[in-house]
Design a protein around this motif. Structure first.
Motif, PDB file in Angstrom:
ATOM      1  N   HIS A   7       0.826  -1.206   0.000  1.00 19.61           N
ATOM      2  CA  HIS A   7       0.000   0.000   0.000  1.00 19.61           C
ATOM      3  C   HIS A   7       0.859   1.254   0.000  1.00 19.61           C
ATOM      4  O   HIS A   7       1.977   1.267   0.523  1.00 19.61           O
ATOM      5  CB  HIS A   7      -0.967   0.018   1.194  1.00 19.61           C
ATOM      6  CG  HIS A   7      -0.310   0.292   2.511  1.00 19.61           C
ATOM      7  ND1 HIS A   7       0.378  -0.662   3.230  1.00 19.61           N
ATOM      8  CD2 HIS A   7      -0.242   1.443   3.251  1.00 19.61           C
ATOM      9  CE1 HIS A   7       0.836  -0.138   4.346  1.00 19.61           C
ATOM     10  NE2 HIS A   7       0.483   1.139   4.380  1.00 19.61           N
ATOM     11  N   THR A   8       0.315   2.293  -0.627  1.00 20.95           N
ATOM     12  CA  THR A   8       0.929   3.607  -0.645  1.00 20.95           C
ATOM     13  C   THR A   8      -0.171   4.634  -0.439  1.00 20.95           C
ATOM     14  O   THR A   8      -1.355   4.353  -0.676  1.00 20.95           O
ATOM     15  CB  THR A   8       1.639   3.890  -1.979  1.00 20.95           C
ATOM     16  OG1 THR A   8       0.683   3.776  -3.054  1.00 20.95           O
ATOM     17  CG2 THR A   8       2.787   2.920  -2.207  1.00 20.95           C
ATOM     18  N   ALA A  14      -5.191   6.415  -1.155  1.00 21.24           N
ATOM     19  CA  ALA A  14      -4.489   5.197  -0.757  1.00 21.24           C
ATOM     20  C   ALA A  14      -4.650   4.165  -1.864  1.00 21.24           C
ATOM     21  O   ALA A  14      -5.746   3.985  -2.396  1.00 21.24           O
ATOM     22  CB  ALA A  14      -5.052   4.652   0.551  1.00 21.24           C
ATOM     23  N   THR A  15      -3.568   3.501  -2.215  1.00 20.02           N
ATOM     24  CA  THR A  15      -3.604   2.429  -3.199  1.00 20.02           C
ATOM     25  C   THR A  15      -3.166   1.132  -2.543  1.00 20.02           C
ATOM     26  O   THR A  15      -2.056   1.070  -1.984  1.00 20.02           O
ATOM     27  CB  THR A  15      -2.695   2.736  -4.403  1.00 20.02           C
ATOM     28  OG1 THR A  15      -3.116   3.961  -5.013  1.00 20.02           O
ATOM     29  CG2 THR A  15      -2.765   1.617  -5.437  1.00 20.02           C
ATOM     30  N   VAL A  16      -4.027   0.131  -2.573  1.00 18.44           N
ATOM     31  CA  VAL A  16      -3.716  -1.189  -2.023  1.00 18.44           C
ATOM     32  C   VAL A  16      -3.536  -2.135  -3.203  1.00 18.44           C
ATOM     33  O   VAL A  16      -4.416  -2.237  -4.066  1.00 18.44           O
ATOM     34  CB  VAL A  16      -4.837  -1.685  -1.096  1.00 18.44           C
ATOM     35  CG1 VAL A  16      -4.560  -3.115  -0.617  1.00 18.44           C
ATOM     36  CG2 VAL A  16      -4.988  -0.748   0.103  1.00 18.44           C
ATOM     37  N   LEU A  38      -5.404  -3.588   7.530  1.00 21.60           N
ATOM     38  CA  LEU A  38      -4.867  -2.510   6.698  1.00 21.60           C
ATOM     39  C   LEU A  38      -5.937  -1.464   6.414  1.00 21.60           C
ATOM     40  O   LEU A  38      -5.680  -0.252   6.501  1.00 21.60           O
ATOM     41  CB  LEU A  38      -4.334  -3.103   5.396  1.00 21.60           C
ATOM     42  CG  LEU A  38      -3.802  -2.128   4.347  1.00 21.60           C
ATOM     43  CD1 LEU A  38      -2.691  -1.259   4.917  1.00 21.60           C
ATOM     44  CD2 LEU A  38      -3.309  -2.890   3.127  1.00 21.60           C
ATOM     45  N   LEU A  42      -5.979   2.612   7.294  1.00 20.01           N
ATOM     46  CA  LEU A  42      -6.149   3.623   6.253  1.00 20.01           C
ATOM     47  C   LEU A  42      -7.403   4.463   6.488  1.00 20.01           C
ATOM     48  O   LEU A  42      -7.413   5.670   6.206  1.00 20.01           O
ATOM     49  CB  LEU A  42      -6.205   2.958   4.884  1.00 20.01           C
ATOM     50  CG  LEU A  42      -4.896   2.305   4.416  1.00 20.01           C
ATOM     51  CD1 LEU A  42      -5.114   1.530   3.127  1.00 20.01           C
ATOM     52  CD2 LEU A  42      -3.794   3.348   4.234  1.00 20.01           C
ATOM     53  N   LEU A  51      -9.751   5.415  -1.826  1.00 17.77           N
ATOM     54  CA  LEU A  51      -8.919   4.214  -1.838  1.00 17.77           C
ATOM     55  C   LEU A  51      -9.080   3.476  -3.156  1.00 17.77           C
ATOM     56  O   LEU A  51     -10.198   3.317  -3.660  1.00 17.77           O
ATOM     57  CB  LEU A  51      -9.285   3.293  -0.669  1.00 17.77           C
ATOM     58  CG  LEU A  51      -8.471   2.001  -0.530  1.00 17.77           C
ATOM     59  CD1 LEU A  51      -8.163   1.711   0.938  1.00 17.77           C
ATOM     60  CD2 LEU A  51      -9.196   0.806  -1.147  1.00 17.77           C
ATOM     61  N   LEU A  53      -8.153  -0.192  -5.017  1.00 14.15           N
ATOM     62  CA  LEU A  53      -7.714  -1.582  -4.869  1.00 14.15           C
ATOM     63  C   LEU A  53      -7.367  -2.107  -6.251  1.00 14.15           C
ATOM     64  O   LEU A  53      -8.181  -2.011  -7.180  1.00 14.15           O
ATOM     65  CB  LEU A  53      -8.820  -2.437  -4.249  1.00 14.15           C
ATOM     66  CG  LEU A  53      -8.485  -3.926  -4.064  1.00 14.15           C
ATOM     67  CD1 LEU A  53      -7.407  -4.109  -2.991  1.00 14.15           C
ATOM     68  CD2 LEU A  53      -9.738  -4.718  -3.686  1.00 14.15           C
ATOM     69  N   THR A 108     -14.252   3.973  -2.536  1.00 20.42           N
ATOM     70  CA  THR A 108     -13.325   2.923  -2.935  1.00 20.42           C
ATOM     71  C   THR A 108     -13.542   2.586  -4.410  1.00 20.42           C
ATOM     72  O   THR A 108     -14.667   2.583  -4.900  1.00 20.42           O
ATOM     73  CB  THR A 108     -13.516   1.661  -2.089  1.00 20.42           C
ATOM     74  OG1 THR A 108     -14.875   1.210  -2.212  1.00 20.42           O
ATOM     75  CG2 THR A 108     -13.198   1.914  -0.621  1.00 20.42           C
TER      76      THR A 108
END
Length: 266
Positions: A7-8, A14-16, A38, A42, A51, A53, A108
């Protein structure tokens, strides 16, 4: 490490990343367990406003790692009341991860390439939105393994694509292409090859700039929770977001919204 969730966080997004390249990003038991933890971290980060994914490389997620189905479940261990806790089997872990993703309090988006199958489709369906690249394939495959698909997952799938298409997918276990996924409502946008990353980046930048108050309330209402009108009216009155949005519109500037999922920022 071969199988992991990366993740970043950058620019409010946020990118998972589901990363298990040896098995087309299939989710192991450890990865299913890790995802709710996680997501909780976040969700609590005020710097995260949306976010994404996605999967590492050319595949989103090929489902659950089938070898994990042979593993005995953990437990049961005593719960806080002294009784036996539910067994920590693969399907229980997948449902917990799916529900944690569906409950994430900010927008998301699943960014999909290649195979989005089984547990991958389960995770994608739990996201608010799904963008895919041409050539992606989708399938819900428990009938190939003699597994009863969870009730909550079945309801979520049917809400997205309708009962008939949900039955088609679940009864047959057959894959459908991205064009059909778009027609049935499983996808929100379908992008030409090479365009997915830029479109996702551009769209999540839009999401990050919008009012989290509006987004959080809309997410609850759209997901069927309609008993908190009073709560959201109170949040709106105390947030300052409405006044800021109107002022920014009249002044022809970009609004600076301050409400977050944890309440107004200082």
């Amino acid at each position: 490490m071969d199988a992991q969730l990366l993740h970043t966080v950058a620019d409010g997004v946020a990118t998972v990343v589901i990363s298990h390249p040896a098995k087309r990003n299939a989710m192991t038991a450890a990865m299913w367990r890790r995802l709710p933890e996680l997501l909780e971290a976040l969700a609590a980060d005020p710097g995260v406003r949306a976010l994404v994914l996605t999967g590492a490389g050319p595949t989103f997620c090929a489902g659950a790692d089938i070898s994990s189905l042979r593993e005995p479940p953990r437990g049961p261990e005593p719960d806080a009341g002294g009784g036996a806790a539910p067994e920590d089997g693969p399907q229980t872990l997948a449902v917990r991860a799916e529900e944690a993703l569906a409950a994430f309090p900010k927008p998301t988006l699943a960014a999909i390439r290649g195979f989005c199958v089984g547990g991958g489709s389960q995770l994608a369906a739990a996201c608010d939105l799904r963008f895919a690249e041409e050539g992606a394939s989708f399938g819900v495959t428990p009938a190939k393994l003699g597994i009863v698909y969870p009730a909550s997952s079945t309801r979520r799938l049917a809400a997205l694509v309708g009962p008939a298409t949900a039955k088609y997918l679940l009864f047959s276990g057959e894959l459908i292409d991205a064009e059909r996924a778009l027609r049935t409502g499983l996808l929100d946008e379908l992008l030409p090859a090479g365009r997915l990353d830029k479109r996702v980046a551009d769209f999540t930048a839009i999401l990050a700039a919008r009012s989290q108050l509006t987004q959080a309330a809309a997410k609850e209402f759209a997901d069927g929770r309609t008993d908190r009108d009073g709560h959201w009216a109170e949040q709106a009155r105390g947030s300052g977001d409405t006044a800021e949005g109107v002022a920014a519109f009249l002044e022809r500037r970009t609004p600076s919204f301050t409400w977050t999922a944890g309440g107004p920022t200082s």
